[in-house]
Design a protein around this motif. Sequence first.
Motif, PDB file in Angstrom:
ATOM      1  N   PHE A 173       0.814  -1.219   0.000  1.00  0.00           N
ATOM      2  CA  PHE A 173       0.000   0.000   0.000  1.00  0.00           C
ATOM      3  C   PHE A 173       0.848   1.270   0.000  1.00  0.00           C
ATOM      4  CE2 PHE A 173      -2.193  -3.433   2.268  1.00  0.00           C
ATOM      5  CZ  PHE A 173      -3.353  -3.541   1.519  1.00  0.00           C
ATOM      6  N   TRP A 174       2.132   1.118  -0.241  1.00  0.00           N
ATOM      7  CA  TRP A 174       3.026   2.271  -0.186  1.00  0.00           C
ATOM      8  C   TRP A 174       2.847   3.146  -1.424  1.00  0.00           C
ATOM      9  CZ3 TRP A 174       5.678   3.733   3.947  1.00  0.00           C
ATOM     10  CH2 TRP A 174       6.652   4.737   3.811  1.00  0.00           C
ATOM     11  N   THR A 175       2.633   4.441  -1.199  1.00  0.00           N
ATOM     12  CA  THR A 175       2.377   5.363  -2.319  1.00  0.00           C
ATOM     13  C   THR A 175       3.391   6.500  -2.388  1.00  0.00           C
ATOM     14  OG1 THR A 175       0.838   6.619  -0.926  1.00  0.00           O
ATOM     15  CG2 THR A 175      -0.095   4.876  -2.312  1.00  0.00           C
ATOM     16  N   GLN A 176       4.233   6.627  -1.377  1.00  0.00           N
ATOM     17  CA  GLN A 176       5.201   7.722  -1.373  1.00  0.00           C
ATOM     18  C   GLN A 176       6.323   7.466  -2.375  1.00  0.00           C
ATOM     19  OE1 GLN A 176       6.600   8.795   2.559  1.00  0.00           O
ATOM     20  NE2 GLN A 176       4.661   8.183   3.517  1.00  0.00           N
ATOM     21  N   GLU A 177       6.939   8.544  -2.818  1.00  0.00           N
ATOM     22  CA  GLU A 177       8.042   8.418  -3.759  1.00  0.00           C
ATOM     23  C   GLU A 177       9.277   7.852  -3.059  1.00  0.00           C
ATOM     24  OE1 GLU A 177       8.844  12.093  -5.637  1.00  0.00           O
ATOM     25  OE2 GLU A 177       6.899  12.220  -6.654  1.00  0.00           O
ATOM     26  N   ALA A 178      10.154   7.270  -3.842  1.00  0.00           N
ATOM     27  CA  ALA A 178      11.388   6.716  -3.281  1.00  0.00           C
ATOM     28  C   ALA A 178      12.225   7.840  -2.695  1.00  0.00           C
ATOM     29  CB  ALA A 178      12.173   5.985  -4.365  1.00  0.00           C
ATOM     30  N   PRO A 179      12.890   7.609  -1.588  1.00  0.00           N
ATOM     31  CA  PRO A 179      13.704   8.650  -0.953  1.00  0.00           C
ATOM     32  C   PRO A 179      14.904   9.029  -1.821  1.00  0.00           C
ATOM     33  CG  PRO A 179      14.124   6.528   0.069  1.00  0.00           C
ATOM     34  CD  PRO A 179      12.964   6.326  -0.856  1.00  0.00           C
ATOM     35  N   ALA A 180      15.382  10.258  -1.636  1.00  0.00           N
ATOM     36  CA  ALA A 180      16.562  10.711  -2.367  1.00  0.00           C
ATOM     37  C   ALA A 180      17.815  10.081  -1.768  1.00  0.00           C
ATOM     38  CB  ALA A 180      16.657  12.232  -2.306  1.00  0.00           C
ATOM     39  N   LEU A 181      18.788   9.825  -2.604  1.00  0.00           N
ATOM     40  CA  LEU A 181      20.035   9.249  -2.137  1.00  0.00           C
ATOM     41  C   LEU A 181      20.835  10.271  -1.326  1.00  0.00           C
ATOM     42  CD1 LEU A 181      21.302   7.333  -5.306  1.00  0.00           C
ATOM     43  CD2 LEU A 181      20.694   6.307  -3.118  1.00  0.00           C
ATOM     44  N   PRO A 182      21.477   9.845  -0.257  1.00  0.00           N
ATOM     45  CA  PRO A 182      22.379  10.742   0.476  1.00  0.00           C
ATOM     46  C   PRO A 182      23.482  11.250  -0.450  1.00  0.00           C
ATOM     47  CG  PRO A 182      21.905   8.784   1.770  1.00  0.00           C
ATOM     48  CD  PRO A 182      21.353   8.533   0.396  1.00  0.00           C
ATOM     49  N   GLN A 183      24.010  12.429  -0.150  1.00  0.00           N
ATOM     50  CA  GLN A 183      24.991  13.051  -1.038  1.00  0.00           C
ATOM     51  C   GLN A 183      26.278  12.242  -1.158  1.00  0.00           C
ATOM     52  OE1 GLN A 183      25.591  17.061   0.334  1.00  0.00           O
ATOM     53  NE2 GLN A 183      23.545  17.744  -0.316  1.00  0.00           N
ATOM     54  N   ASP A 184      26.602  11.462  -0.134  1.00  0.00           N
ATOM     55  CA  ASP A 184      27.858  10.722  -0.166  1.00  0.00           C
ATOM     56  C   ASP A 184      27.752   9.367  -0.866  1.00  0.00           C
ATOM     57  OD1 ASP A 184      26.203   9.760   1.806  1.00  0.00           O
ATOM     58  OD2 ASP A 184      27.843   9.143   3.127  1.00  0.00           O
ATOM     59  N   ILE A 185      26.585   9.082  -1.437  1.00  0.00           N
ATOM     60  CA  ILE A 185      26.385   7.801  -2.121  1.00  0.00           C
ATOM     61  C   ILE A 185      26.240   8.036  -3.618  1.00  0.00           C
ATOM     62  CG2 ILE A 185      24.829   5.833  -2.421  1.00  0.00           C
ATOM     63  CD1 ILE A 185      24.182   5.958   0.503  1.00  0.00           C
TER      64      ILE A 185
END
Length: 452
Positions: A173-185
């Motif tokens: 049921f997840w509808t949120q967008e994928a999280p942004a990658l941390p800057q160091d990755i």
Amino acid sequence: MKEREHYGLSTAVSMIVGISIGSGIFFKSDDILQATGGSVWLGVLVFAIGAFCVIFGSITLSQLASRSTKKGGVISYYEEFVSPRFASAFGWFQMFVYFPTITAVVSWVSGIYTISLLDLTMTLERQTLLGFGYLSFFFLMNYLSYKLGGRFQNVTTIVKMIPLIGVALIGLFWTQEAPALPQDIVAVESSVVGWGFLAALAPIAFSFDGWIVSTSITQEVKNHRKTMPIALTIGPLIVLSVYLAFFLGMIAIVGTEYILSAGDQAISQVGNSIFGASGEKILLAFVLIAILGVVNGVSLGYIRLPQTLASKSMVPFSDKITQISDKKGLSPYAALTAYLITVFWLAVHYLTQRFDVLAGGDISEIAIVFSYVAYILLYVKVMGLKKSGLITSPFLGTIAPVLGVTGSLIILLGGIVANPVYSPLFLLFSGSICVLGYLYGVRGNSSEEVDL
């Protein structure tokens, strides 16, 4: 003294599920996706292929479990269906290598996650001391009370399923967008890997290791001739279902790119996405419970092994080790023997980690690869029972054993590819232990023939 039937189907299944599902599943999704180039459905396919190789192996051994009249699990299968000398060889491998190395390593891993959960300074010494404390506790608990050991196994199996099933259900049921990658990755995109996806089979197969431990309590399971084949079939299927559900749920929450790029760190983001800032600690707590369930399950099976071998006069000091406590229903000398061997291997593990002897590996690799190679002989024996007419089903007598052999060879290949330098040495070392056990078992059985 006759073994008492303590356990039911639920405990046998929970041992398989509880030992197989340890910490590995929480950190295998990135390995699978990397091997498949980020293809989700190819990852699902590989999960299914690898899992069914193991499942067919357990189904094959269930044919021996249902016909076995002796205690000892796999050792009794060797004794009844292959040869007492081969049983002694495999028994020595399990007693001196397989059980103690796995118990030592998972105890050590429990220490690692305890330190992470409590935000303590991470040192190898602290990890090892905590691991020593955990293995000492579980050996003592399983000796003092078989009920506590069985109940703990049932409880931890249920508890560890909560985050796995929870992530799976939330992912639906997840509808949120994928999280942004941390800057160091650095971002890693999907790619075409061709036949390279087969590299994922080895880590998947390793993640299922542990199901065989349940056979050590066969004679203590109620109506074991019917119960154990059911447990050995249902258990791996449950593990496969949970693995796939968690794999897909994790992808739904953080996305394939995040998992490919962040690797093992992705599990922390899953916790953060669901529960917020405290999510990582929540998942760490569940992971720790999962691993402690493995320590308990392996020690529960291991403390009975020296007693089993001694009852067959397959080890030195058998007369002493076979002295069973009427109150506990177990041999105190068997429990002490298993404990001391495990402590020895924990010390060896500490030294190999301290001086990086195994190039990033650990001592449990000695056991995992070789054990699957050893099962091949039993799979061949089941095919022999089909040929002689004792097994009438083509599936149970031919198809399942062939697929079981295939699975074992995949694991062997994966182990060698993963560590081409040390895996041959591990195989040679384990084989040497088997030779010693075989030679010890020759006494009084010199005229025995092996009929496959």
